[in-house]
Design an enzyme around this catalytic site. Structure first.
Site, PDB file in Angstrom:
ATOM      1  NE  ARG A   1      -3.781   2.042   2.849  1.00  0.00           N
ATOM      2  CZ  ARG A   1      -3.332   2.885   4.016  1.00  0.00           C
ATOM      3  NH1 ARG A   1      -2.304   2.499   4.583  1.00  0.00           N
ATOM      4  NH2 ARG A   1      -4.152   3.765   4.018  1.00  0.00           N
TER       5      ARG A   1
ATOM      6  CE  LYS B   1       2.004  -5.333   6.116  1.00  0.00           C
ATOM      7  NZ  LYS B   1       2.089  -4.216   5.297  1.00  0.00           N
TER       8      LYS B   1
ATOM      9  NE  ARG C   1       3.811   4.675  11.714  1.00  0.00           N
ATOM     10  CZ  ARG C   1       4.461   5.504  11.160  1.00  0.00           C
ATOM     11  NH1 ARG C   1       4.970   6.708  11.854  1.00  0.00           N
ATOM     12  NH2 ARG C   1       4.874   5.398  10.041  1.00  0.00           N
TER      13      ARG C   1
END
Length: 330
Positions: free
Chosen positions: A121, A186, A322
């Site tokens: 992205r 992630k 975040r």
């Protein structure tokens, strides 16, 4: 990757020792050529053990993607998908977008062992070494236009969460708008790209990168906290079985999404939301920041942020999310 280098990797994938002489004989090349191929593998970040008198081996076996194996695991769902498994591509999304433009049917899948130019992205690069991830793109055709497909990436996240739960991945959560995380790291990313007319039909190419077993060299290149299924599951799952399981869940979710949109999936997404009701900071594209409490998502997939000025909506593509504690250190 050169054909000889790929051939050496394929033979080493069983995790056993193979002598340079045996590799050279099987591949019909010189031992010097095998040595150079091993060096090429190491240059891509693949660790190769070299033991005098025994030969070469990988640190662990790698289950290479195999069309017949994936189709076997798909079972009664096999007719819904057309599998195209390649050793190497520049980007599975780019490849499948080209196939879509040429008339490929919905359900077409391009999967690869290695992407030379993987994309994430906001133009970010996607890093994964050969055989370290499950990297594929799925083409799905919708009768509606792109404007009616809000929340598609979030729906895909729900399908991934279901498949990973079935694979005994513990502690997996969804991070708005298109990441799957394990703890603060992630685990997977989703990149959805659309092509078509404003009022429809629309070809959606859904790219997924799911880390299975990352090497230290790959982790160093990623530039952010990353994890893999070895950490989430305790062992590396069979990638062929996992690809089939993810495709089955994607098929179910996308069929429902085509009829009713994201709204029926909203509650399930929020149950998996990594930051539900937590204080977060949204970093906007203009460099400014909005802080508040994440109150889930709306029926169109936009993030609901409770701020001092009231409840605000933020749409995918505008912001990065975040935890507030992390944003303060930036």
């Amino acid at each position: 990757m050169k054909p000889l280098t790929a051939g050496v990797f394929t033979r080493l994938a069983d995790g056993e020792f193979h002598s340079g002489e045996a590799l050279a004989r099987n591949l019909e090349v010189s031992r010097a050529s095998v040595w150079n191929a091993v060096r090429d593998l190491e240059a891509t970040g693949i660790e190769v053990y070299k033991v005098h008198g025994r030969g070469y081996r990988l640190p662990h076996p790698v289950a290479l993607l195999d069309r017949a194996a994936v189709e076997r695991h798909l079972g009664t769902n096999v007719e819904r998908f057309a599998l195209d498994i390649r050793y190497e591509v520049n980007s599975t999304n780019t490849t499948l977008l080209e196939c879509a433009a040429a008339g490929a049917a919905g359900g077409t899948v391009v999967a690869t062992e290695w992407q030379k130019g993987g994309r994430g992205r906001l133009g970010r690069a996607w890093h994964a070494g050969v055989g370290e991830a499950l990297t594929f793109s799925l083409l799905w055709r919708f009768t509606r236009g792109a404007g009616a497909l809000s929340g598609l990436s979030l729906a895909v996240g729900v399908a991934l969460a279901r498949a990973l739960a079935a694979a005994d991945a513990i502690g997996v959560a969804l991070k708005w708008p298109n990441d799957i995380v394990h703890g603060d790291a992630k685990l997977a990313g989703i990149l959805t790209e659309l092509a078509g007319d404003a009022l429809g039909p629309t070809a959606a190419v859904i790219g997924i990168g799911l880390n299975v077993r990352l090497s230290e060299a790959t982790r160093a290149r990623i530039g952010q906290p990353a994890t893999d299924l070895v950490s989430a599951c305790g062992a590396a799952p069979d990638r062929n079985r996992l690809l089939a399981a993810v495709l089955v869940e994607l098929g179910r979710v996308l069929e429902a999404f085509a009829k009713e949109g994201f709204a029926p999936l909203r509650a399930e997404w929020q149950r998996c939301h990594a930051h539900q009701d937590q204080r977060v900071a949204l970093l906007l594209s203009d460099g400014t920041r909005q802080s508040g409490h994440a109150r889930g998502v709306a029926e169109d997939g936009s993030l609901l942020l409770e701020t001092r000025a009231g409840l605000k909506r933020f749409h995918s593509g505008e912001v990065s999310l975040r935890p507030a504690s992390a944003a303060k250190t930036k």
